[in-house]
Design a protein around this motif. Structure first.
Motif, PDB file in Angstrom:
ATOM      1  N   UNK A 175     -21.455  -1.977   2.513  1.00  0.00           N
ATOM      2  CA  UNK A 175     -20.538  -1.035   2.992  1.00  0.00           C
ATOM      3  C   UNK A 175     -21.125   0.393   2.835  1.00  0.00           C
ATOM      4  N   UNK A 176     -22.562   0.391   3.087  1.00  0.00           N
ATOM      5  CA  UNK A 176     -23.050   1.739   3.176  1.00  0.00           C
ATOM      6  C   UNK A 176     -24.363   1.552   4.038  1.00  0.00           C
ATOM      7  N   UNK A 197      -7.155  -2.980  -1.493  1.00  0.00           N
ATOM      8  CA  UNK A 197      -8.427  -3.652  -1.530  1.00  0.00           C
ATOM      9  C   UNK A 197      -8.520  -4.430  -3.019  1.00  0.00           C
ATOM     10  N   UNK A 198      -9.504  -5.355  -3.169  1.00  0.00           N
ATOM     11  CA  UNK A 198      -9.876  -5.858  -4.651  1.00  0.00           C
ATOM     12  C   UNK A 198      -9.023  -6.948  -4.767  1.00  0.00           C
ATOM     13  N   UNK A 231       0.775  -1.265   0.049  1.00  0.00           N
ATOM     14  CA  UNK A 231      -0.007  -0.078   0.156  1.00  0.00           C
ATOM     15  C   UNK A 231       0.796   1.131  -0.021  1.00  0.00           C
ATOM     16  N   UNK A 232       0.145   2.221  -0.590  1.00  0.00           N
ATOM     17  CA  UNK A 232       0.717   3.625  -0.544  1.00  0.00           C
ATOM     18  C   UNK A 232       0.927   4.124   0.943  1.00  0.00           C
ATOM     19  N   UNK A 233       1.124   5.619   0.979  1.00  0.00           N
ATOM     20  CA  UNK A 233       1.189   6.437   2.071  1.00  0.00           C
ATOM     21  C   UNK A 233       0.227   6.490   2.840  1.00  0.00           C
ATOM     22  N   UNK A 234       0.106   6.276   4.251  1.00  0.00           N
ATOM     23  CA  UNK A 234      -1.052   6.203   5.106  1.00  0.00           C
ATOM     24  C   UNK A 234      -2.140   5.263   4.745  1.00  0.00           C
ATOM     25  N   UNK A 268      -7.549   1.820   4.043  1.00  0.00           N
ATOM     26  CA  UNK A 268      -7.254   1.750   5.317  1.00  0.00           C
ATOM     27  C   UNK A 268      -8.638   1.499   6.242  1.00  0.00           C
ATOM     28  N   UNK A 269      -8.751   0.592   7.114  1.00  0.00           N
ATOM     29  CA  UNK A 269      -9.933   0.481   8.007  1.00  0.00           C
ATOM     30  C   UNK A 269     -10.267   1.932   8.766  1.00  0.00           C
TER      31      UNK A 269
END
Length: 221
Positions: free
Chosen positions: A174-175, A80-81, A72-75, A90-91
């Motif tokens: 997710x919503x 996912x996927x 993963x990238x910064x922060x 991120x969670x």
């Protein structure tokens, strides 16, 4: 495969369906080579989205689509996927301020939410974010979005008038879909496509006019 009962589109759904068709068509026209409508009927030439533009990071610390092997990238803490690429995430709680997201991230996000909502409305109701392939190239991403939009549209036209008022007709996990009448979910998806589509169009404009070094003066010395 889901089977759909053919019936007239409910009158309440017609304007939202037309809005969805308009938003997806405008976005796809902005990503493909050819002439697109400027908005007032006059044609404007457009170039096809390239891989370099798809993955362009206009500022440091972007969230994007990355090779899974790169991490993963910064922060971000996860990609996912499914497939060889993933989308930075991120969670909760999410970073504050939120990272700037690339065109690739935004297009992948739209594809995921359309794919999963279609499945959780008129499909198996079992797919998760880990099942949605994240393309690492522009052509693959446009094709994936096109398929996702078609799947969601099929779920829309399969809904009868009673379904529009049914809470949880979309079980997208997710919503707020499981707590909302389906008509509200339809409206929400439209605004997602409209506002992310506008962001993607702006990123195309910024990429076209990105800084490439000092501009040479054409004035006589």
């Amino acid at each position: 495969m889901a089977s759909f009962t053919h019936h007239p589109v409910p009158p309440r759904l017609l304007p939202l369906l037309a809005q969805f068709d308009f938003a997806t068509r405008r976005l796809l026209d902005r990503l493909a080579a050819g002439l697109r409508d400027s908005g007032n009927g006059s044609p404007v030439p457009e170039t096809a989205l390239t891989d370099a533009e798809y993955l362009w990071e206009p500022v440091p610390g972007c969230w994007s689509v990355r090779p899974r092997a790169a991490g993963p990238g910064p922060r971000a803490t996860v990609l996912t996927g499914a497939g060889d690429f993933g989308r930075d995430a991120t969670p909760a709680p999410h970073p504050v301020p939120p990272p700037f997201t690339t065109l690739a991230w935004r297009l992948s996000h739209l594809t995921e939410l359309l794919t999963l909502r279609a499945d959780h409305t008129a499909g198996s109701r079992s797919l998760t974010r880990d099942d949605v392939v994240v393309p690492g190239d522009a052509a693959g991403a446009v094709a994936a979005f096109t398929a996702a939009a078609a799947a969601w549209r099929a779920a829309l036209v399969a809904a009868d008038d009673a379904a529009l008022d049914t809470v949880g007709h979309s079980a997208y996990p997710y919503g707020s879909d499981p707590q909302d009448p389906f008509l509200r979910t339809v409206w929400w998806v439209n605004q997602e496509v409209l506002h992310h589509g506008a962001e993607i169009a702006l990123l195309r404009d910024l990429y076209r006019h990105r800084y490439r070094g000092p501009v040479e003066s054409s004035s006589p010395s």
